[in-house]
Design an enzyme around this catalytic site. Structure first.
Site, PDB file in Angstrom:
ATOM      1  NE  ARG A 214      47.815  38.916  22.535  1.00 48.10           N
ATOM      2  CZ  ARG A 214      47.391  40.174  22.557  1.00 48.10           C
ATOM      3  NH1 ARG A 214      46.641  40.601  23.553  1.00 48.10           N
ATOM      4  NH2 ARG A 214      47.711  41.014  21.598  1.00 48.10           N
ATOM      5  CG  PHE A 230      39.558  41.807  33.444  1.00 47.89           C
ATOM      6  CD1 PHE A 230      38.486  42.619  33.785  1.00 47.89           C
ATOM      7  CD2 PHE A 230      40.337  41.265  34.453  1.00 47.89           C
ATOM      8  CE1 PHE A 230      38.211  42.893  35.125  1.00 47.89           C
ATOM      9  CE2 PHE A 230      40.066  41.533  35.783  1.00 47.89           C
ATOM     10  CZ  PHE A 230      39.006  42.347  36.129  1.00 47.89           C
ATOM     11  CG  ASP A 252      35.482  41.322  28.824  1.00 43.39           C
ATOM     12  OD1 ASP A 252      36.716  41.535  28.929  1.00 43.39           O
ATOM     13  OD2 ASP A 252      34.652  42.215  28.626  1.00 43.39           O
ATOM     14  CG  ASP A 301      45.027  41.880  29.642  1.00 46.20           C
ATOM     15  OD1 ASP A 301      45.577  42.926  30.034  1.00 46.20           O
ATOM     16  OD2 ASP A 301      44.782  41.636  28.454  1.00 46.20           O
ATOM     17  CB  CYS A 341      47.199  48.581  30.759  1.00 46.40           C
ATOM     18  SG  CYS A 341      45.429  48.791  31.015  1.00 46.40           S
TER      19      CYS A 341
END
Length: 400
Positions: A214, A230, A252, A301, A341
């Site tokens: 970030r 997201f 989101d 993300d 991720c």
């Protein structure tokens, strides 16, 4: 003390011998003695050579979770205190400990256990039967170590509500392990304030692994128009605004996440420059393209698109789609921050997928940097599950 032994089949244990943390059920030839599930056993190759010690669980496909490769190591309370002290000393040397992951399971040689520190609150997630029996000792040790460093922990909350607990033969549980406290905890990261909901937020309440990623977008943000996809509780969006972006749109699909993101924006006096929208990113990106919207920086993300090898192909399709759509929305010479991720989508596959997306929309990518998770989520070589976060920053250029 171990009270039994696990003997491997001939030719098995290859992953363990390469540094892996587990013995799978199909690798075991036999169990000697009468060890209880959750108990400590020694692990032996087919020829009797001792490979170390770990927790046994006959109900789990992960039959043994390794604790040590040292066959002479005594597994007792002093052993666990040593492991905890090593984990805390490592964090003090490598990260800002205001909020950080203090214990990262197998990568800290404490398999199945996660402990996050949010300011003066600890959140624990226990996912292994053997380790579950020691969590009280581990938490008491952590509190004492932190008190020695002048940090008073005012509360502990358990978030052992993940479905994988059931695979260990344990119920999913959550709740206070201390006197009750307000479960909305204020933290500060990179100068940005957040309210972390440790009781109802995803996993332990906040994704600490992206802390320095970030921060990495800050140089790209002054005066920029930014799209954060997201956004969850707004972390990348708020970093962009704090770094000087002229306007940020965070998106989101979770209404709860968006509500928390707006609350966090107000907490930082950034509501005038950050807007949040509850929408499906896959549906929104084509709509923005149809409106000819353009951004200086787009951030992707997403949550893990796959949690098993069986659905990797579908996940790759999703990663390619969002990256392709994002690149279409970026001004010539603008920037893309994109990540995965899921450890099942490894570095090579993720890199290949982003490259395919760029070729499909006739964009050239200039790599600014490649990053992984923050150091408080250490990557243990040989334990491939510990290397899961891939994070790229690219400049996106039209073909010339």
């Amino acid at each position: 003390m171990e009270n039994g032994a696990v003997i491997l089949k001939k030719g098995e244990g290859r992953s363990l011998k390469e540094g892996g943390p587990w013995i799978y059920d199909n690798e075991v030839d036999r169990i000697e003695g009468e060890p209880a599930d959750g108990g400590i056993v020694s692990v032996h190759d087919y020829n009797g050579f001792c490979l170390g010690k770990g927790f046994l669980n006959r109900r789990s496909k992960l039959r043994v979770r390794m604790l040590t490769r040292n066959r002479n190591q005594q597994i007792d309370e002093a052993f666990f205190r040593m492991r905890v002290e090593n984990a805390w000393e490592y964090r003090k040397k490598t990260v800002d400990t205001g909020s950080c992951r203090v214990i990262f399971g197998e990568a800290d040689f404490l398999p199945g256990l996660v402990v996050d520190k949010f300011s003066d609150v600890l959140v624990v997630q226990s996912l292994a039967l053997g380790m579950d029996r020691y969590k009280g000792l581990i938490l008491d040790t952590l509190k004492a170590l932190m008190a020695r460093d002048g940090i008073a922990i005012r509360g502990i909350y358990e978030r052992s509500d993940a479905k994988v607990r059931e695979q260990e033969g344990m119920p999913r549980i959550k709740g206070f392990l201390s006197e009750p406290f307000d479960t909305k905890v204020e933290i500060v990261e990179n100068g940005v304030k957040y309210l972390v909901d440790v009781a109802e937020g995803q996993k332990t309440g906040f994704f600490l692994d992206q802390k320095y990623n970030r921060k990495a977008i800050w140089p790209l943000c002054p005066g920029a128009k930014v799209l954060d996809c997201f956004t969850h509780t707004g972390s990348f969006a708020l970093n962009a605004a704090m770094a000087g972006a002229s306007h940020v749109l965070g998106v989101d699909a979770s209404e709860l996440g968006i509500a928390q993101a707006r609350e966090n924006a107000a907490l930082n006096d950034l509501s005038d420059r950050v807007d949040f929208l509850c929408a499906d990113v896959f549906e929104l990106l084509p709509e923005l393209e149809a409106k000819d919207e353009k951004f200086d920086l787009v951030i992707l993300d997403p949550p893990a698109f796959t949690k098993s090898r069986a659905s990797v192909k579908k996940a790759v399709t999703g990663y390619r789609e969002i990256n392709l759509r994002a690149m279409k929305l970026i001004k010539d010479g603008g920037f893309l921050a994109t990540c995965s991720c899921s450890h099942f989508v490894d570095y090579e596959l993720f890199t290949q997928t982003v490259g395919q997306a760029a070729r499909n929309v006739h964009k050239r990518l200039r790599q600014v940097e490649y990053r992984t998770q923050a150091p408080d989520h250490p990557i243990l070589w040989g334990a491939e599950d510990s290397y899961y976060l891939k994070f790229y920053i690219f400049q996106v250029c039209d073909e010339k």
